[in-house]
Write a protein that holds these residues in place. Structure first.
Motif, PDB file in Angstrom:
ATOM      1  N   UNK A  67     -12.510  57.975 136.158  1.00 51.45           N
ATOM      2  CA  UNK A  67     -13.559  57.013 136.493  1.00 51.45           C
ATOM      3  C   UNK A  67     -13.025  55.589 136.651  1.00 51.45           C
ATOM      4  N   UNK A  68     -11.947  55.282 135.967  1.00 52.73           N
ATOM      5  CA  UNK A  68     -11.418  53.918 136.025  1.00 52.73           C
ATOM      6  C   UNK A  68     -10.497  53.803 137.240  1.00 52.73           C
ATOM      7  N   UNK A  69     -10.763  52.807 138.066  1.00 53.48           N
ATOM      8  CA  UNK A  69      -9.977  52.659 139.296  1.00 53.48           C
ATOM      9  C   UNK A  69      -8.523  52.299 138.975  1.00 53.48           C
ATOM     10  N   UNK A  70      -7.635  52.781 139.846  1.00 56.93           N
ATOM     11  CA  UNK A  70      -6.210  52.509 139.627  1.00 56.93           C
ATOM     12  C   UNK A  70      -5.946  51.007 139.639  1.00 56.93           C
ATOM     13  N   UNK A  71      -6.665  50.291 140.491  1.00 61.20           N
ATOM     14  CA  UNK A  71      -6.441  48.841 140.558  1.00 61.20           C
ATOM     15  C   UNK A  71      -6.805  48.171 139.233  1.00 61.20           C
ATOM     16  N   UNK A  72      -7.818  48.721 138.553  1.00 57.13           N
ATOM     17  CA  UNK A  72      -8.189  48.157 137.249  1.00 57.13           C
ATOM     18  C   UNK A  72      -7.098  48.446 136.226  1.00 57.13           C
ATOM     19  N   UNK A  73      -6.602  49.699 136.230  1.00 54.35           N
ATOM     20  CA  UNK A  73      -5.528  50.051 135.287  1.00 54.35           C
ATOM     21  C   UNK A  73      -4.276  49.220 135.556  1.00 54.35           C
ATOM     22  N   UNK A  74      -3.964  49.037 136.850  1.00 58.02           N
ATOM     23  CA  UNK A  74      -2.783  48.235 137.209  1.00 58.02           C
ATOM     24  C   UNK A  74      -2.921  46.809 136.698  1.00 58.02           C
ATOM     25  N   UNK A  79     -11.338  42.950 129.739  1.00 61.97           N
ATOM     26  CA  UNK A  79     -10.846  44.267 130.155  1.00 61.97           C
ATOM     27  C   UNK A  79     -11.973  45.290 130.000  1.00 61.97           C
ATOM     28  N   UNK A  80     -12.663  45.198 128.879  1.00 56.91           N
ATOM     29  CA  UNK A  80     -13.753  46.140 128.617  1.00 56.91           C
ATOM     30  C   UNK A  80     -14.823  46.067 129.689  1.00 56.91           C
ATOM     31  N   UNK A  81     -15.147  44.858 130.102  1.00 57.81           N
ATOM     32  CA  UNK A  81     -16.183  44.690 131.143  1.00 57.81           C
ATOM     33  C   UNK A  81     -15.743  45.358 132.450  1.00 57.81           C
ATOM     34  N   UNK A  82     -14.470  45.178 132.795  1.00 56.98           N
ATOM     35  CA  UNK A  82     -13.967  45.761 134.056  1.00 56.98           C
ATOM     36  C   UNK A  82     -13.908  47.285 133.981  1.00 56.98           C
ATOM     37  N   UNK A  83     -13.376  47.794 132.873  1.00 56.11           N
ATOM     38  CA  UNK A  83     -13.289  49.252 132.701  1.00 56.11           C
ATOM     39  C   UNK A  83     -14.697  49.849 132.744  1.00 56.11           C
ATOM     40  N   UNK A  84     -15.607  49.191 132.033  1.00 58.12           N
ATOM     41  CA  UNK A  84     -16.974  49.724 131.927  1.00 58.12           C
ATOM     42  C   UNK A  84     -17.693  49.732 133.271  1.00 58.12           C
ATOM     43  N   UNK A  85     -17.480  48.692 134.050  1.00 58.20           N
ATOM     44  CA  UNK A  85     -18.109  48.646 135.377  1.00 58.20           C
ATOM     45  C   UNK A  85     -17.637  49.826 136.216  1.00 58.20           C
ATOM     46  N   UNK A  86     -16.342  50.134 136.145  1.00 59.28           N
ATOM     47  CA  UNK A  86     -15.803  51.284 136.888  1.00 59.28           C
ATOM     48  C   UNK A  86     -16.410  52.586 136.378  1.00 59.28           C
TER      49      UNK A  86
END
Ligand SMILES: [Zn+2]
Length: 271
Positions: free
Chosen positions: A161-168, A241-248
């Protein structure tokens, strides 16, 4: 508990409905989502209920976007493994044997089917539940059963669920893989975002197993887990980070459930 933000007059929690309201929901084609977590150590800074909290919050977010009810969360899950979750040596954790877990999940799904729900989602956020969840659903809803009801099985909250761009952006070249990232950046950041009052930030630590082989051993050598229960760099977690991960996570879950069970119509919450 943070109150569920209502986007319509419809209640989201199945347990809060009367049987008359449940019947109305079933008749209009509402789905029902079963969140499944675990009671498992998540380091000295996150609660034992981390996985159950995360899937419950995710379910609430989805229920604001799609016409799905939320069944009571199954707060116990399968036994924690030393390599992936720390294992059973940490106090407070309660792991179910697979047959207990499967019987519970199968029973709940079968009862929801019997009630008449045609769109069911089983969402597990605990690593060691994987495959047992699918098997329990399979037993509850055999492919040759009559009827059109379908059960969607999602066995990982962050895996796809988490986009690769977010993980990167968050990890750069320092991504250890989801199996190893237990009670660390992802989970700490997510809880800082969705339930910040439950994070003991001053107890957060960085840690890592001395060995992380691709095989497993019973009994597990002590170096397969850590003394703290944190398996990576939890101090690097941030609410942002949490906000970005959660949005994904919320977007991916909503899109997937909509596509699979509501034919992509974004069967918006009935008004
Ligand atoms: Zn977890």
């Amino acid at each position: 508990m943070k109150p569920v933000k209502e986007t319509s007059g419809t209640m989201h929690m199945l347990a809060d409905l009367t049987w008359v309201e449940a019947r109305e929901a079933i008749e209009r084609g509402a789905g029902v989502l079963v969140p499944i977590g675990a009671l498992e150590q998540h380091g000295p800074h996150l609660p034992l209920s981390m996985d159950a909290l995360a899937v419950t919050e995710a379910a609430k977010a989805v229920a604001q976007r799609l016409d799905v009810l939320i069944a009571p969360t199954i707060s116990y899950g399968c036994r924690s493994k030393p390599l992936s979750g720390g294992g059973p040596a940490f106090p407070g954790g309660v792991g179910l044997e697979p047959r207990t877990y499967m019987a519970l999940v199968e029973n709940v799904v079968r009862e929801l089917l019997r009630s008449g729900f045609e769109r069911i989602v089983v969402l597990s956020g605990h690593w060691e539940n994987r495959q047992f969840t699918y098997e329990a659903v399979y037993q509850a809803r055999q492919p040759d059963d009559e009827g059109t009801a379908r059960v969607m099985v999602i066995e990982s909250l962050y895996g796809d669920t988490v986009r690769k761009s977010t993980l990167d952006e968050i990890f750069g070249d320092d991504w250890p893989g989801l199996a190893r990232e237990h009670a660390a950046i992802v989970e700490t950041s997510v809880l800082q975002h969705v339930r910040p009052e439950l994070v003991r930030a001053d107890r957060s630590v960085d840690d890592a197993q001395e060995r992380f082989p691709w095989w497993d051993v019973v009994p597990a050598p002590p170096e397969f887990t850590t003394k703290t229960g944190v398996m990576w760099k939890a101090t690097r977690a941030t609410p942002e980070f949490g906000r970005k991960i959660w949005a994904d996570v919320v977007e991916a879950l909503t899109t997937a459930i909509d596509e699979e069970l509501f034919s992509g119509s974004r069967a918006h919450r009935a008004s």
